[in-house]
Design an enzyme around this catalytic site. Structure first.
Site, PDB file in Angstrom:
ATOM      1  N   ARG A  70      -5.983  -2.172  -5.481  1.00  0.00           N
ATOM      2  CA  ARG A  70      -6.476  -2.529  -4.150  1.00  0.00           C
ATOM      3  C   ARG A  70      -7.992  -2.551  -4.169  1.00  0.00           C
ATOM      4  O   ARG A  70      -8.628  -1.650  -4.708  1.00  0.00           O
ATOM      5  CB  ARG A  70      -5.965  -1.550  -3.088  1.00  0.00           C
ATOM      6  CG  ARG A  70      -6.132  -2.077  -1.674  1.00  0.00           C
ATOM      7  CD  ARG A  70      -5.502  -1.157  -0.649  1.00  0.00           C
ATOM      8  NE  ARG A  70      -4.054  -1.185  -0.684  1.00  0.00           N
ATOM      9  CZ  ARG A  70      -3.275  -0.510   0.172  1.00  0.00           C
ATOM     10  NH1 ARG A  70      -3.827   0.235   1.107  1.00  0.00           N
ATOM     11  NH2 ARG A  70      -1.968  -0.585   0.079  1.00  0.00           N
ATOM     12  N   SER A 172      -2.070  -3.686   3.137  1.00  0.00           N
ATOM     13  CA  SER A 172      -1.517  -2.848   4.199  1.00  0.00           C
ATOM     14  C   SER A 172      -2.456  -2.772   5.395  1.00  0.00           C
ATOM     15  O   SER A 172      -2.742  -3.778   6.034  1.00  0.00           O
ATOM     16  CB  SER A 172      -1.194  -1.465   3.639  1.00  0.00           C
ATOM     17  OG  SER A 172      -0.478  -0.695   4.591  1.00  0.00           O
ATOM     18  N   ASP A 329       2.143  -1.351  11.151  1.00  0.00           N
ATOM     19  CA  ASP A 329       0.866  -1.780  10.586  1.00  0.00           C
ATOM     20  C   ASP A 329       1.010  -3.199  10.021  1.00  0.00           C
ATOM     21  O   ASP A 329       2.109  -3.771  10.053  1.00  0.00           O
ATOM     22  CB  ASP A 329       0.347  -0.769   9.555  1.00  0.00           C
ATOM     23  CG  ASP A 329       1.151  -0.753   8.268  1.00  0.00           C
ATOM     24  OD1 ASP A 329       2.310  -1.219   8.277  1.00  0.00           O
ATOM     25  OD2 ASP A 329       0.651  -0.254   7.247  1.00  0.00           O
ATOM     26  N   ASP A 331       1.413  -4.805   7.258  1.00  0.00           N
ATOM     27  CA  ASP A 331       2.483  -5.179   6.329  1.00  0.00           C
ATOM     28  C   ASP A 331       3.805  -4.503   6.679  1.00  0.00           C
ATOM     29  O   ASP A 331       4.760  -4.564   5.905  1.00  0.00           O
ATOM     30  CB  ASP A 331       2.084  -4.889   4.881  1.00  0.00           C
ATOM     31  CG  ASP A 331       1.979  -3.403   4.581  1.00  0.00           C
ATOM     32  OD1 ASP A 331       1.586  -2.636   5.494  1.00  0.00           O
ATOM     33  OD2 ASP A 331       2.276  -2.990   3.441  1.00  0.00           O
ATOM     34  N   ASP A 333       4.983  -1.505   6.791  1.00  0.00           N
ATOM     35  CA  ASP A 333       5.612  -0.417   6.050  1.00  0.00           C
ATOM     36  C   ASP A 333       5.326   0.947   6.685  1.00  0.00           C
ATOM     37  O   ASP A 333       5.854   1.962   6.229  1.00  0.00           O
ATOM     38  CB  ASP A 333       5.192  -0.425   4.566  1.00  0.00           C
ATOM     39  CG  ASP A 333       3.736  -0.075   4.339  1.00  0.00           C
ATOM     40  OD1 ASP A 333       2.936  -0.116   5.300  1.00  0.00           O
ATOM     41  OD2 ASP A 333       3.374   0.231   3.179  1.00  0.00           O
ATOM     42  N   SER A 433       0.709  10.113   6.640  1.00  0.00           N
ATOM     43  CA  SER A 433       0.000   8.919   7.091  1.00  0.00           C
ATOM     44  C   SER A 433       0.971   7.880   7.647  1.00  0.00           C
ATOM     45  O   SER A 433       0.957   6.719   7.246  1.00  0.00           O
ATOM     46  CB  SER A 433      -0.850   8.331   5.966  1.00  0.00           C
ATOM     47  OG  SER A 433      -0.064   8.090   4.823  1.00  0.00           O
TER      48      SER A 433
END
Length: 619
Positions: A70, A172, A329, A331, A333, A433
């Site tokens: 990322r 994400s 969120d 994406d 997930d 999270s």
């Protein structure tokens, strides 16, 4: 003209910066990159003599963190772009070719979200097609989704299609400038060691693009490219029924739900999931239901930030008379949840609070479905080590098993596979999270399934004249307050971060680990970076050693537990603190104050934010 580029400027790449490594990297980039936008970025930096920035972009490579590769989108080997995605995929192909003789029979899954970056002509869809081109050019069947999908669809498809592995192109909830490359193994879980290290080695050995790798239109006409969207969506929705326990209540409930997709992929899929559970469609936030790579209505595309980014959702809920807001969120997930309280204010649940509710709910539903039929000692719930210990406390009282893992769902997913293979049953897993896994159809966090499970839980509680918040209070009455506080400080300088943690390790007597943090006595320290754990007889950590990231956990004499760690996806030093009170300790204000006082000392004493120029969390 160069073989791999039509407009390679020979004079430009022959210029010397006086740094042999950088000169070679510039030559490679200008020779290999076929994207005119990113080539122009490097060309401009060379002409302007921006040596420092060129080094940052070209002399470092991305490594696998808690969610794969990322970084920001842009030109350079340290960033996400056409060339680095091709290089990464070539390395993965070579590694899979070595590991799986049947690679060309079983194929590879590729999904993507809706991110895009105009200045580099870099979008998730484009990167997904380049990823597909690499595999297709080597005669490997590819299951490339024809449209954007939630991240959980990729691991689900890997398992369902018995593919060798999969990649999801997504960053994400990261800022709009970022993108990522999330890799799944044949078991449907994210890759861990040794695969991540081996893949990086194979990437290094295959950095020059193969000529066919640039043919991003290959998936459009190659017979080995298949679109799994309809079949996987239908199968996924069918499997959701396994965690639907009160459809009869769902079909008649008067509760209303608002859903926001946060400008991402979640709208269509959450709508379908609600219908599967028997609900009417949730009310969408019109400004946020459609994909928008600019995330134009939010300061940051992360629903975990709470009420300050949920304004449109909460206002719509008030207008529509909806008590519960569900936010996936970008994406899809992860899931954030807010509930309107009796006084009209809104409570945004933390990930730990939602986990307390979902853990209670999944256990209740399991017991109703399996009364006296199954051994609860074979039932498991899991959480990451920086998450609340509430499931551990539940397990001690209720008799099921609990395990914790290192941060990141890649650790949870792979451990669950081991447990399933040994005949265990897994009900629920989470990370603080706002990442939740209900059931085992997907071995990763899943905001779509979590959203509809929360809706069913709220519907059931409504029939008992209870709200989500009231049920949370009942959970804490039964098991004791588990007060958690989580936040972060921003630091872009890796050297400073390393020095902070090295200093902590030498704050004690004889330059050893500290025994105090200000006035607070430390009774145990676990450092998974070095493999040290003072609570173990041999002083070795039970959790795996992770030398490439920093994480130290402190257990204090007053019952608090606090962890300092670096983020695997963002330039942050995160802290997680929890006060696990006994059921009889009911003075929430006092307990909360004690925890906050400890955090204040922890941050100032260990991190020294002013001295180290750390930026405190703000929006």
């Amino acid at each position: 003209m160069g073989e791999c580029g039509e407009d390679v400027n020979a004079n430009l790449i022959s210029q010397s910066t006086g740094d042999h490594q950088l000169d070679k990297a510039i030559w490679q980039w200008m020779t290999w990159d076929k994207n005119p936008n990113t080539r122009a970025q490097i060309e401009s930096l060379v002409k302007d003599g921006k040596v420092k920035e060129l080094r940052e972009r070209l002399c470092h490579r991305m490594t696998f963190g808690t969610a794969g590769l990322r970084s920001a989108m842009g030109a350079g080997f340290s960033l996400i772009n056409d060339l680095t995605i091709i290089q990464s995929t070539q390395g993965i192909y070579r590694y899979l070719e070595r590991c799986f003789p049947d690679l060309k029979k079983r194929g590879f899954v590729i999904g993507y979200d809706t991110r895009g970056h105009a200045s580099t002509n870099c979008s998730s869809e484009r990167l997904a097609k380049l990823t597909a081109a690499v595999f297709l050019s080597k005669k490997v069947p590819v299951y490339l989704f024809s449209s954007y999908v939630p991240t959980p669809f990729v691991p689900y498809a890997v398992k369902k299609l018995r593919a060798i592995g999969g990649v999801m192109i997504t960053a994400s909830h990261n800022p709009k400038e970022d993108n990522g490359y999330k890799v799944y193994w044949e078991n449907g879980a994210q890759i861990t060691a040794p695969h991540d290290k081996e893949i990086l080695k194979y990437i290094e050995e295959n950095v020059e693009p193969w000529s066919e790798s640039w043919h991003k239109s290959l998936p459009d006409y190659c017979s080995l490219a298949k679109d799994p969207l309809d079949d996987i969506c239908k199968s996924y929705m069918e499997d959701l029924k396994k965690i639907c326990f009160h459809r009869d209540l769902n079909t008649v409930t008067k509760l209303k739900f608002v859903h926001t997709a946060f400008h991402g992929v979640g709208h269509d899929y959450v709508q379908q999931a609600f219908r599967i559970f028997g609900f009417p469609f949730p009310i969408p936030v019109p400004e946020q239901k459609d994909p928008d790579p600019e995330f134009s209505t939010v300061k940051c595309p992360n629903p975990e930030e709470g009420e300050c980014v949920l304004g449109l959702s909460l206002r719509l809920a008030e207008e529509e008379g909806a008590r519960v807001v569900l936010a996936t969120d970008p994406d899809a997930d992860r899931l954030a949840v807010a509930e309107q309280l009796e006084n009209g204010t809104w409570k945004v649940f933390t990930g730990n609070e939602l986990a307390a509710l979902l853990g209670w709910w999944m256990l209740l539903c399991w017991r109703e479905a399996n009364a006296e039929k199954k051994d609860i000692k074979k039932v498991y719930m899991l959480a990451t080590t920086v998450s609340s210990k509430i499931l551990h406390t539940m397990a001690q009282k209720e008799g099921f098993q609990f395990e914790e893992t290192l941060p990141g769902f890649k650790w949870i997913g792979n451990r669950i596979i081991q447990l399933l293979d040994s005949g265990m049953e897994i009900l629920f897993a989470f990370e603080e999270s706002i990442g939740f896994m209900c059931g085992t159809s997907v071995l990763d966090k899943d905001g779509v399934s979590a959203a509809v499970v929360v809706a069913e839980m709220a519907t059931y509680l409504e029939t008992k004249n209870l709200t989500l918040n009231q049920q949370l209070e009942q959970v804490y009455t039964t098991y004791g307050f588990h007060i958690t506080k989580t936040s972060y400080l921003i630091c872009y300088d890796q050297a400073i971060i390393k020095n902070i943690f090295e200093r902590i390790r030498k704050l004690g007597d004889d330059q050893g680990y500290p025994k105090f943090c200000g006035k607070y006595n430390i009774v145990n320290i676990r450092d998974v970076t070095t493999g040290y754990d003072s609570s173990q007889q041999d002083k070795k950590s039970v959790l795996p050693v992770t030398k490439n990231s920093q994480m130290i956990t402190f257990t204090f004499q007053n019952g608090c537990v606090a962890t300092l760690r670096t983020s695997g996806t963002e330039p942050k030093i995160k802290y997680y603190a929890e006060f696990c009170a006994l059921p009889g300790q009911r003075d929430f204000t006092l307990l909360n104050k004690e925890l906050q006082n400890l955090i204040d000392v922890l941050v100032e004493y260990f991190l020294e934010p002013d001295k180290n120029n750390l930026k405190r969390r703000s929006l």
